[in-house]
Motif scaffolding. Structure first.
Motif, PDB file in Angstrom:
ATOM      1  N   ALA A 138       0.553  -1.174  -0.133  1.00 27.48           N
ATOM      2  CA  ALA A 138       0.234   0.041  -0.021  1.00 27.48           C
ATOM      3  C   ALA A 138       1.160   1.274  -0.012  1.00 27.48           C
ATOM      4  N   ARG A 139       0.790   2.288  -0.841  1.00 22.98           N
ATOM      5  CA  ARG A 139       1.354   3.106  -1.032  1.00 22.98           C
ATOM      6  C   ARG A 139       0.381   4.500  -1.544  1.00 22.98           C
ATOM      7  N   VAL A 140       0.185   5.413  -0.851  1.00 19.25           N
ATOM      8  CA  VAL A 140      -0.668   7.294  -1.100  1.00 19.25           C
ATOM      9  C   VAL A 140       0.714   8.008  -1.456  1.00 19.25           C
ATOM     10  N   ILE A 141       0.721   8.293  -2.689  1.00 20.57           N
ATOM     11  CA  ILE A 141       1.376   8.992  -3.777  1.00 20.57           C
ATOM     12  C   ILE A 141       0.836  10.677  -3.696  1.00 20.57           C
ATOM     13  N   LEU A 142       1.964  11.645  -2.939  1.00 21.91           N
ATOM     14  CA  LEU A 142       1.537  13.014  -3.613  1.00 21.91           C
ATOM     15  C   LEU A 142       2.669  13.232  -4.712  1.00 21.91           C
ATOM     16  N   ALA A 143       1.918  14.099  -5.557  1.00 19.89           N
ATOM     17  CA  ALA A 143       3.297  14.669  -6.416  1.00 19.89           C
ATOM     18  C   ALA A 143       3.411  16.104  -6.535  1.00 19.89           C
ATOM     19  N   PHE A 144       3.879  17.235  -6.355  1.00 20.27           N
ATOM     20  CA  PHE A 144       4.301  17.799  -6.128  1.00 20.27           C
ATOM     21  C   PHE A 144       5.240  19.174  -6.844  1.00 20.27           C
ATOM     22  N   ASP A 145       4.397  20.183  -7.142  1.00 17.37           N
ATOM     23  CA  ASP A 145       5.153  20.750  -8.837  1.00 17.37           C
ATOM     24  C   ASP A 145       6.084  22.146  -7.881  1.00 17.37           C
ATOM     25  N   GLY A 146       7.152  22.780  -8.706  1.00 19.26           N
ATOM     26  CA  GLY A 146       8.261  23.251  -8.563  1.00 19.26           C
ATOM     27  C   GLY A 146       9.317  23.865  -9.498  1.00 19.26           C
ATOM     28  N   ASP A 147      10.177  24.487  -8.775  1.00 21.45           N
ATOM     29  CA  ASP A 147      10.937  25.060  -9.692  1.00 21.45           C
ATOM     30  C   ASP A 147      12.260  24.253 -10.323  1.00 21.45           C
ATOM     31  N   LEU A 148      12.032  23.653 -11.256  1.00 22.01           N
ATOM     32  CA  LEU A 148      13.194  22.561 -12.134  1.00 22.01           C
ATOM     33  C   LEU A 148      14.599  23.106 -11.525  1.00 22.01           C
ATOM     34  N   ARG A 149      14.617  24.793 -11.611  1.00 23.34           N
ATOM     35  CA  ARG A 149      16.072  25.447 -11.604  1.00 23.34           C
ATOM     36  C   ARG A 149      16.811  25.016  -9.719  1.00 23.34           C
ATOM     37  N   ARG A 150      15.761  24.799  -9.406  1.00 20.28           N
ATOM     38  CA  ARG A 150      16.206  24.150  -8.096  1.00 20.28           C
ATOM     39  C   ARG A 150      17.168  22.669  -7.782  1.00 20.28           C
ATOM     40  N   LEU A 151      16.779  21.717  -9.150  1.00 22.83           N
ATOM     41  CA  LEU A 151      17.060  20.818  -9.211  1.00 22.83           C
ATOM     42  C   LEU A 151      19.172  20.630  -9.528  1.00 22.83           C
ATOM     43  N   SER A 152      19.702  19.524  -8.813  1.00 17.19           N
ATOM     44  CA  SER A 152      21.310  19.073  -9.584  1.00 17.19           C
ATOM     45  C   SER A 152      20.894  19.263 -10.408  1.00 17.19           C
ATOM     46  N   LEU A 153      22.134  18.910 -10.661  1.00 18.12           N
ATOM     47  CA  LEU A 153      22.710  18.369 -11.855  1.00 18.12           C
ATOM     48  C   LEU A 153      22.236  16.728 -12.670  1.00 18.12           C
ATOM     49  N   ARG A 154      22.910  15.627 -10.965  1.00 16.07           N
ATOM     50  CA  ARG A 154      22.404  14.470 -11.328  1.00 16.07           C
ATOM     51  C   ARG A 154      20.820  14.215 -11.132  1.00 16.07           C
ATOM     52  N   ARG A 172       6.948  10.854 -20.285  1.00 14.70           N
ATOM     53  CA  ARG A 172       6.627  11.621 -18.724  1.00 14.70           C
ATOM     54  C   ARG A 172       7.339  12.396 -17.976  1.00 14.70           C
ATOM     55  N   ARG A 173       7.218  13.636 -17.893  1.00 14.25           N
ATOM     56  CA  ARG A 173       8.368  13.751 -16.758  1.00 14.25           C
ATOM     57  C   ARG A 173       7.808  13.953 -15.921  1.00 14.25           C
ATOM     58  N   LEU A 174       8.782  13.784 -14.944  1.00 20.40           N
ATOM     59  CA  LEU A 174       8.555  13.610 -13.391  1.00 20.40           C
ATOM     60  C   LEU A 174       8.052  14.720 -12.846  1.00 20.40           C
ATOM     61  N   PRO A 175       7.083  14.495 -11.343  1.00 20.87           N
ATOM     62  CA  PRO A 175       7.239  16.059 -10.653  1.00 20.87           C
ATOM     63  C   PRO A 175       8.258  16.630 -10.304  1.00 20.87           C
ATOM     64  N   TYR A 176       8.782  17.337  -9.347  1.00 27.53           N
ATOM     65  CA  TYR A 176       9.593  18.173  -9.223  1.00 27.53           C
ATOM     66  C   TYR A 176      10.025  17.285  -7.454  1.00 27.53           C
ATOM     67  N   ALA A 177       8.801  16.625  -7.159  1.00 30.74           N
ATOM     68  CA  ALA A 177       8.849  16.410  -6.414  1.00 30.74           C
ATOM     69  C   ALA A 177       8.079  14.685  -6.163  1.00 30.74           C
ATOM     70  N   SER A 178       8.379  14.059  -5.111  1.00 31.13           N
ATOM     71  CA  SER A 178       7.394  12.741  -4.795  1.00 31.13           C
ATOM     72  C   SER A 178       7.521  12.579  -3.543  1.00 31.13           C
ATOM     73  N   LEU A 179       6.071  12.215  -2.921  1.00 27.42           N
ATOM     74  CA  LEU A 179       6.512  11.749  -1.182  1.00 27.42           C
ATOM     75  C   LEU A 179       5.738  10.473  -0.933  1.00 27.42           C
ATOM     76  N   MET A 180       6.069   9.492  -0.934  1.00 27.43           N
ATOM     77  CA  MET A 180       4.794   8.042  -0.821  1.00 27.43           C
ATOM     78  C   MET A 180       5.047   8.416   0.515  1.00 27.43           C
ATOM     79  N   TYR A 181       3.702   7.761   1.385  1.00 24.98           N
ATOM     80  CA  TYR A 181       3.338   7.455   2.315  1.00 24.98           C
ATOM     81  C   TYR A 181       3.012   5.958   2.177  1.00 24.98           C
ATOM     82  N   VAL A 182       4.666   4.910   3.107  1.00 24.71           N
ATOM     83  CA  VAL A 182       4.190   3.376   2.748  1.00 24.71           C
ATOM     84  C   VAL A 182       4.098   2.698   3.366  1.00 24.71           C
TER      85      VAL A 182
END
Length: 273
Positions: free
Chosen positions: A149-165, A179-189
């Motif tokens: 079981a997982r509940v997943i939240l996908a968040f928007d954000g400024d991609l300029r803040r991402l690391s090069l990796r 598909r584009r990945l969301p800026y951040a994903s938080l999964m409750y598991v």
């Protein structure tokens, strides 16, 4: 993605000595593709959606008839075409309509597009029920990455803040999945063995974090109800403020271990903090 941070394709990186892992297609597994699917058509920072505005609330399972179909307002997402499909269907349980998920070595999920500001509407409430589970199911081992079981939240954000990796990783995902990945994903598991309240980072990207809120056999066979402060959890997981929530998803998967995993999901809601 803003032009100063636009990456060259993988062929360019390889030509300049940055040879990717030969097994790079394999590591685009359930977690990454789940996040990519959850991102859906979510806009990048500063862009407008071409589709109709997403709702400001999560569609409740209880508003759908218990007819064995997908709940209203939710859509399937396939994590990989070569994987078996997790079966999701509404049913009557304890006097209400809930969602049943059954994975027989499968890995697909459901998503509900939303447009929610967690700073205002960041009190997450949901319930789930798992009757039995293989104790090997875990998100802490990149070779397995299965969970009942997982509940997943996908968040928007400024991609300029991402690391090069992470920027390179995001482009690789988009190349291979479209598909584009969301800026951040938080999964409750619900994890088979990890410690409660522990946070784990996906091995390929720091923009995907797991938060274990149920663990092992404790609570099996009973509804577990959770209420979470999304902003506090996001701050603890990522060390920054969350952007808008663009989608909410559920995922029951067991494709790595090739076992059966099942769960019931009650309504998921986001309310005032």
């Amino acid at each position: 993605m803003h032009e100063p941070f636009r990456l060259q394709p993988l062929s360019h990186a390889m030509a300049h000595g940055d040879t990717p892992d030969p097994g790079r297609r394999r590591w685009l597994g359930r977690t990454v593709l789940a996040c990519a699917a959850l991102a859906g058509c979510a806009r990048r920072q500063g862009q407008h959606r071409e589709e109709a505005a997403a709702p400001a609330q999560v569609a409740p399972f209880s508003a759908s008839p218990p007819d064995g179909r997908l709940p209203r307002g939710w859509e399937p997402y396939a994590l990989r075409r070569d994987k078996r499909v997790t079966r999701y269907a509404t049913e009557a349980h304890d006097g209400r309509t809930v969602l049943r998920a059954v994975s027989d070595g499968a890995a697909t999920g459901l998503r509900c597009p939303v447009d929610i500001d967690p700073l205002q509407t960041g009190r997450l409430r949901f319930s789930w029920k798992v009757d039995k589970m293989d104790p090997r199911l875990t998100v802490t081992d990149p070779r397995i990455d299965d969970s009942p079981a997982r509940v997943i939240l996908a968040f928007d954000g400024d991609l300029r803040r991402l690391s090069l990796r992470d920027l390179i990783f995001f482009e690789q995902v988009e190349i291979f999945t479209g598909r584009r990945l969301p800026y951040a994903s938080l999964m409750y598991v619900w994890d088979g063995r990890a410690a409660l309240e522990s946070i784990h980072t996906y091995s390929r990207s720091g923009r995907i974090r797991y938060l274990v809120i149920d663990s092992g056999p404790r609570g099996l066979g009973r509804w577990q109800t959770h209420e979470r402060d999304v902003v506090a959890d996001f701050r603890r997981a990522f060390g920054e403020e969350p952007g808008p929530i663009r989608s909410v998803g559920v995922l029951t998967d067991s494709d790595d271990l090739e076992v059966t995993a099942s769960a019931l999901y009650g309504d998921i809601s986001l309310g005032a903090r």
